[in-house]
Motif scaffolding. Structure first.
Motif, PDB file in Angstrom:
ATOM      1  N   VAL A 121      19.493  -5.479  17.539  1.00 18.19           N
ATOM      2  CA  VAL A 121      20.905  -5.738  17.296  1.00 18.19           C
ATOM      3  C   VAL A 121      21.449  -4.561  16.494  1.00 18.19           C
ATOM      4  CG1 VAL A 121      20.765  -8.252  17.316  1.00 18.19           C
ATOM      5  CG2 VAL A 121      20.206  -7.012  15.227  1.00 18.19           C
ATOM      6  N   ASP A 122      22.767  -4.450  16.401  1.00 21.75           N
ATOM      7  CA  ASP A 122      23.368  -3.471  15.487  1.00 21.75           C
ATOM      8  C   ASP A 122      23.213  -3.992  14.069  1.00 21.75           C
ATOM      9  OD1 ASP A 122      24.826  -1.098  16.723  1.00 21.75           O
ATOM     10  OD2 ASP A 122      25.505  -2.717  18.020  1.00 21.75           O
ATOM     11  N   ARG A 123      22.778  -3.131  13.164  1.00 22.24           N
ATOM     12  CA  ARG A 123      22.639  -3.520  11.768  1.00 22.24           C
ATOM     13  C   ARG A 123      23.451  -2.557  10.898  1.00 22.24           C
ATOM     14  NH1 ARG A 123      18.813  -7.434  10.192  1.00 22.24           N
ATOM     15  NH2 ARG A 123      19.910  -7.107   8.215  1.00 22.24           N
ATOM     16  N   ASP A 124      24.780  -2.681  10.993  1.00 21.02           N
ATOM     17  CA  ASP A 124      25.672  -1.834  10.199  1.00 21.02           C
ATOM     18  C   ASP A 124      25.566  -2.142   8.715  1.00 21.02           C
ATOM     19  OD1 ASP A 124      26.818  -0.476  12.435  1.00 21.02           O
ATOM     20  OD2 ASP A 124      27.992  -2.258  12.871  1.00 21.02           O
ATOM     21  N   ASP A 125      24.953  -3.285   8.376  1.00 21.09           N
ATOM     22  CA  ASP A 125      24.796  -3.674   6.977  1.00 21.09           C
ATOM     23  C   ASP A 125      23.700  -2.879   6.271  1.00 21.09           C
ATOM     24  OD1 ASP A 125      23.063  -5.082   8.804  1.00 21.09           O
ATOM     25  OD2 ASP A 125      22.359  -6.246   7.081  1.00 21.09           O
ATOM     26  N   LEU A 126      22.826  -2.228   7.045  1.00 18.32           N
ATOM     27  CA  LEU A 126      21.740  -1.445   6.467  1.00 18.32           C
ATOM     28  C   LEU A 126      22.134   0.012   6.335  1.00 18.32           C
ATOM     29  CD1 LEU A 126      18.794  -2.914   8.591  1.00 18.32           C
ATOM     30  CD2 LEU A 126      19.494  -3.594   6.280  1.00 18.32           C
ATOM     31  N   ASP A 127      21.706   0.651   5.246  1.00 15.74           N
ATOM     32  CA  ASP A 127      22.083   2.047   4.990  1.00 15.74           C
ATOM     33  C   ASP A 127      21.635   2.985   6.099  1.00 15.74           C
ATOM     34  OD1 ASP A 127      23.284   1.350   2.604  1.00 15.74           O
ATOM     35  OD2 ASP A 127      21.522   1.814   1.380  1.00 15.74           O
ATOM     36  N   ASP A 128      20.477   2.679   6.696  1.00 12.60           N
ATOM     37  CA  ASP A 128      19.956   3.540   7.762  1.00 12.60           C
ATOM     38  C   ASP A 128      20.158   2.947   9.145  1.00 12.60           C
ATOM     39  OD1 ASP A 128      18.159   1.465   7.730  1.00 12.60           O
ATOM     40  OD2 ASP A 128      16.359   2.724   7.740  1.00 12.60           O
ATOM     41  N   GLY A 129      20.895   1.841   9.238  1.00 13.47           N
ATOM     42  CA  GLY A 129      21.125   1.201  10.527  1.00 13.47           C
ATOM     43  C   GLY A 129      19.879   0.597  11.142  1.00 13.47           C
ATOM     44  N   GLY A 130      18.786   0.585  10.369  1.00 11.27           N
ATOM     45  CA  GLY A 130      17.529   0.018  10.869  1.00 11.27           C
ATOM     46  C   GLY A 130      16.576   1.043  11.460  1.00 11.27           C
ATOM     47  N   SER A 131      16.875   2.331  11.284  1.00 13.48           N
ATOM     48  CA  SER A 131      16.032   3.370  11.897  1.00 13.48           C
ATOM     49  C   SER A 131      14.608   3.362  11.346  1.00 13.48           C
ATOM     50  CB  SER A 131      16.661   4.749  11.691  1.00 13.48           C
ATOM     51  OG  SER A 131      16.797   5.049  10.310  1.00 13.48           O
ATOM     52  N   ASN A 132      14.451   3.094  10.060  1.00  9.52           N
ATOM     53  CA  ASN A 132      13.113   3.072   9.479  1.00  9.52           C
ATOM     54  C   ASN A 132      12.296   1.894  10.024  1.00  9.52           C
ATOM     55  OD1 ASN A 132      11.362   4.408   7.354  1.00  9.52           O
ATOM     56  ND2 ASN A 132      11.240   2.285   6.679  1.00  9.52           N
ATOM     57  N   HIS A 133      12.965   0.800  10.330  1.00 12.91           N
ATOM     58  CA  HIS A 133      12.276  -0.361  10.904  1.00 12.91           C
ATOM     59  C   HIS A 133      11.785  -0.028  12.312  1.00 12.91           C
ATOM     60  CE1 HIS A 133      11.245  -4.598  10.466  1.00 12.91           C
ATOM     61  NE2 HIS A 133      11.651  -4.801  11.712  1.00 12.91           N
ATOM     62  N   PHE A 134      12.606   0.680  13.085  1.00 16.85           N
ATOM     63  CA  PHE A 134      12.170   1.163  14.399  1.00 16.85           C
ATOM     64  C   PHE A 134      10.906   2.012  14.241  1.00 16.85           C
ATOM     65  CE2 PHE A 134      16.261   0.234  16.545  1.00 16.85           C
ATOM     66  CZ  PHE A 134      15.804  -0.065  17.822  1.00 16.85           C
TER      67      PHE A 134
END
Length: 310
Positions: A121-134
């Motif tokens: 999903v889009d995670r605009d709430d996260l500073d990195d948009g979730g890239s580190n989770h990817f």
């Protein structure tokens, strides 16, 4: 005095804002509730995983799950945006599940996937948009499944700077970001996104990692013109995109963006032939084509052809 009872408004019930057009015969998917379908469902449910197959109401779920193919959607089931075409729910997402990378890697192993697609999903709430989770998910899959090729379908990381680079540092085999529609429809169909920002993301991804295959997809049937579709193809080629998918937009409900028309199979074939002529390495163009539909088979064929020509 007797209170007046206001009549209901039957016209609003009989005539919803965006009536759904009846599907033609060629758009209907085949049901196949095989043993493998329920096995896939069981593995997904036992690991408390989210799949785009379920959340986006994909028409190909029975076919794909019957082949043990599932597209995992990370970072929850709630998107921070509200695209007019999408059936994924919108709202305030929950915190990231730190165990999700391990859960997904184990599910990939149990399903014995040779090629896996990871989206979010889009995670605009996260500073990195979730890239580190990817990044964590990709690395964990590689540790547990060293022979599995990995395809990621990412958000646009809009206004997140160089956050996208973290995804590419994990060296996915395919980096996919869907352009979705033509520029003239963006404000209505993808109000939270920007056409040229998506193009720039794809272009920068290839610049940063020339070994990764880049991929994008477009839906048709939203009211775009043929010339606009061809222009999107040219724009994607200018961004050095390798793979292209073209599929029919299916309106999820009366509240979603209205379907303009259903394209015929021969129209998809023509668009696919044009895309191949423009130089895309892999093209999938059909009414039921989605980003991850037959992605494993298509990628496998590409690898085999490259080995033959090597």
């Amino acid at each position: 005095m007797r209170q007046k009872i206001r009549p209901r408004h039957p016209e609003k019930i009989k005539n919803p804002i965006n009536p759904i057009k009846k599907k033609p015969d060629w758009i209907r998917s085949k049901l196949n509730n095989s043993r493998e379908f329920f096995l896939t469902k069981s593995i997904v449910n036992k690991n408390n995983l989210v799949t785009v197959c379920q959340e986006a109401n994909c028409p190909n779920i029975t076919e794909c799950w019957s082949k043990r193919h599932a597209t995992f959607m990370i970072m929850g089931d709630t998107c921070t945006r509200a695209c007019a075409f999408c059936d994924v729910k919108t709202g305030k997402p929950e915190k990231l599940d730190k165990l999700e990378p391990i859960k997904i890697s184990q599910a990939v192993k149990k399903l014995d996937l040779k090629h896996v697609v990871i989206t979010s999903v889009d995670r605009d709430d996260l500073d990195d948009g979730g890239s580190n989770h990817f990044y964590e998910v990709i690395n964990q899959i590689r540790k547990t499944n060293p022979n599995t090729t990995i395809e990621v379908l990412t958000p646009d990381f809009l206004r997140k700077g160089d956050a996208y680079k973290k995804v590419l540092e994990a060296n996915p085999d395919v980096f996919n970001h869907n352009i979705e529609t033509v520029p003239s429809l963006y404000l209505k169909v993808r109000p939270g996104s920007r056409y040229f920002a998506s193009l720039e993301l794809l272009k920068n991804a290839k610049k940063m990692n020339k070994k990764v295959f880049t991929k994008s997809g477009i839906m048709v049937g939203l009211g775009e013109t043929r010339d606009e579709i061809l222009q999107v193809m040219d724009d994607l080629k200018s961004a050095d995109v390798d793979f292209l998918t073209i599929g029919q937009y299916l309106q999820p409900s009366v509240k979603h963006f209205p379907l303009d028309r259903y394209y015929k199979p021969e129209e998809f074939k023509e668009l696919g032939d044009i895309a191949k002529a423009k130089g895309f390495l892999l093209v999938s163009s059909s009414p039921l084509t989605r980003s991850s539909y037959h992605a494993d088979e298509d990628f496998s064929k590409l690898q085999q052809n490259r080995l033959k020509n090597y």
